[in-house]
Scaffold this active site. Structure first.
Site, PDB file in Angstrom:
ATOM      1  N   GLY A  14     -72.003  98.336 102.505  1.00  0.00           N
ATOM      2  CA  GLY A  14     -70.888  98.811 101.688  1.00  0.00           C
ATOM      3  C   GLY A  14     -71.295  99.580 100.446  1.00  0.00           C
ATOM      4  O   GLY A  14     -70.442 100.049  99.683  1.00  0.00           O
ATOM      5  N   GLY A  16     -72.627 102.476 100.271  1.00  0.00           N
ATOM      6  CA  GLY A  16     -72.247 103.889 100.384  1.00  0.00           C
ATOM      7  C   GLY A  16     -73.196 104.739 101.209  1.00  0.00           C
ATOM      8  O   GLY A  16     -73.105 105.965 101.211  1.00  0.00           O
ATOM      9  N   LYS A  17     -74.078 104.105 101.971  1.00  0.00           N
ATOM     10  CA  LYS A  17     -75.078 104.858 102.739  1.00  0.00           C
ATOM     11  C   LYS A  17     -74.419 105.793 103.756  1.00  0.00           C
ATOM     12  O   LYS A  17     -74.747 106.981 103.812  1.00  0.00           O
ATOM     13  CB  LYS A  17     -76.044 103.891 103.462  1.00  0.00           C
ATOM     14  CG  LYS A  17     -76.775 102.947 102.527  1.00  0.00           C
ATOM     15  CD  LYS A  17     -77.675 101.980 103.267  1.00  0.00           C
ATOM     16  CE  LYS A  17     -76.961 101.035 104.194  1.00  0.00           C
ATOM     17  NZ  LYS A  17     -75.996 100.109 103.544  1.00  0.00           N
ATOM     18  N   SER A  85     -82.033  98.362 105.717  1.00  0.00           N
ATOM     19  CA  SER A  85     -83.500  98.295 105.576  1.00  0.00           C
ATOM     20  C   SER A  85     -83.921  97.472 104.359  1.00  0.00           C
ATOM     21  O   SER A  85     -84.462  98.013 103.398  1.00  0.00           O
ATOM     22  CB  SER A  85     -84.128  99.692 105.580  1.00  0.00           C
ATOM     23  OG  SER A  85     -83.432 100.638 104.806  1.00  0.00           O
TER      24      SER A  85
HETATM   25  P1  ADP Z   1     -72.684 101.463 103.833  1.00  0.00           P
HETATM   26  O1  ADP Z   1     -72.949 102.549 104.834  1.00  0.00           O
HETATM   27  O2  ADP Z   1     -73.733 101.412 102.755  1.00  0.00           O
HETATM   28  O3  ADP Z   1     -72.457 100.123 104.463  1.00  0.00           O
HETATM   29  P2  ADP Z   1     -70.121 102.734 103.495  1.00  0.00           P
HETATM   30  O4  ADP Z   1     -70.481 104.163 103.263  1.00  0.00           O
HETATM   31  O5  ADP Z   1     -69.662 102.339 104.861  1.00  0.00           O
HETATM   32  O6  ADP Z   1     -71.332 101.807 103.038  1.00  0.00           O
HETATM   33  O7  ADP Z   1     -68.980 102.289 102.456  1.00  0.00           O
HETATM   34  C1  ADP Z   1     -69.071 102.617 101.064  1.00  0.00           C
HETATM   35  C2  ADP Z   1     -67.701 102.553 100.402  1.00  0.00           C
HETATM   36  O8  ADP Z   1     -67.858 102.814  98.996  1.00  0.00           O
HETATM   37  C3  ADP Z   1     -66.760 103.608 100.938  1.00  0.00           C
HETATM   38  O9  ADP Z   1     -65.475 103.033 101.021  1.00  0.00           O
HETATM   39  C4  ADP Z   1     -66.830 104.707  99.871  1.00  0.00           C
HETATM   40  O10 ADP Z   1     -65.634 105.450  99.812  1.00  0.00           O
HETATM   41  C5  ADP Z   1     -67.051 103.898  98.585  1.00  0.00           C
HETATM   42  N1  ADP Z   1     -67.698 104.649  97.491  1.00  0.00           N
HETATM   43  C6  ADP Z   1     -67.267 104.724  96.223  1.00  0.00           C
HETATM   44  N2  ADP Z   1     -68.083 105.483  95.456  1.00  0.00           N
HETATM   45  C7  ADP Z   1     -69.068 105.910  96.251  1.00  0.00           C
HETATM   46  C8  ADP Z   1     -70.240 106.718  96.046  1.00  0.00           C
HETATM   47  N3  ADP Z   1     -70.547 107.274  94.871  1.00  0.00           N
HETATM   48  N4  ADP Z   1     -71.053 106.938  97.092  1.00  0.00           N
HETATM   49  C9  ADP Z   1     -70.760 106.394  98.305  1.00  0.00           C
HETATM   50  N5  ADP Z   1     -69.700 105.615  98.560  1.00  0.00           N
HETATM   51  C10 ADP Z   1     -68.838 105.367  97.557  1.00  0.00           C
END
Ligand code: ADP
Length: 192
Positions: A14, A16-17, A85
């Site tokens: 979560g 943001g990857k 990772s």
């Molecule tokens: P991960 O792949 O790390 O599990 P996700 O990309 O699936 O995470 O989810 C990240 C969440 O955080 C999304 O709902 C996204 O909209 C939110 N978010 C808020 N700010 C950011 C940012 N600067 N970069 C990436 N995601 C962000």
């Protein structure tokens, strides 16, 4: 042909990857890169189906991702990996396999408080309630990178800012030869 490289995104679930990978990919395409995204969740449904979340299984999963990334990089692709990772050693092994000069480690930082608040997939509440074993950051370790090439902070940055930081590092290394506006479609490039 462009030089290949891997942007290795690491961070908690979560953080943001995947979001960053999705936004970074078209930016790289626009700069003439041939892009592949290896997303953790997707890899686990195909390449690593059946693997769990023990340290051994996580290491196998990361080993497979880095193996595929190394093949693509060898052929000039820009690879973006988006997998938690969590182990330093496995990331170091990925760096070794892909090549130090072709590996850009990006730490996608976000506090646990914010992740629990976001709870994008509803997993943190379950993990905190003890319903999920081996949940990174709650019931399983996450070893944050000590010397990442780039740190992005999804708690205080917009996605655009995070993507820009990564693009700046890639440009600094000379991986991006064309800027977005001047990018020539690959088909045209071939005949120039
Ligand atoms: P991960 O792949 O790390 O599990 P996700 O990309 O699936 O995470 O989810 C990240 C969440 O955080 C999304 O709902 C996204 O909209 C939110 N978010 C808020 N700010 C950011 C940012 N600067 N970069 C990436 N995601 C962000």
């Amino acid at each position: 042909m462009n030089q290949g490289f891997t942007v290795w995104l690491t961070g908690l679930s979560g953080a943001g990857k995947s979001t960053i990978a999705e936004r970074l990919a078209p930016e790289l395409s626009a700069r003439g890169c041939s892009v592949e995204v290896l997303d953790g969740d997707e890899v686990r449904t195909h390449l690593s189906k059946g693997l769990g979340f023990s340290r051994e299984d996580r290491d196998i999963n990361i080993g497979r991702i880095s193996f595929v990334a190394s093949l693509l990089v060898r052929h000039g692709a820009a690879v973006i990996t988006a997998a938690i990772s969590p182990y330093t050693l496995a990331r170091a092994e990925a760096r070794r396999r892909i090549g130090d000069a072709r590996f850009v480690e990006v730490f996608v930082r976000c506090s646990l408080d914010e992740l629990v608040r976001r709870d994008v997939k509803g997993l943190y509440k379950k993990a905190i309630a003890g319903e999920i074993e081996h949940f990174t950051g709650v019931s399983d370790p996450y070893e944050a990178p000590e010397n990442p090439d780039v740190v992005v902070d999804s708690e205080i940055e917009t996605v655009e800012q995070s993507v820009s930081k990564i693009l700046a590092e890639l440009a600094k290394r000379g991986y991006l030869t064309a800027d977005a506006k001047a990018a020539v479609p690959r088909e045209v490039k071939g005949v120039l």
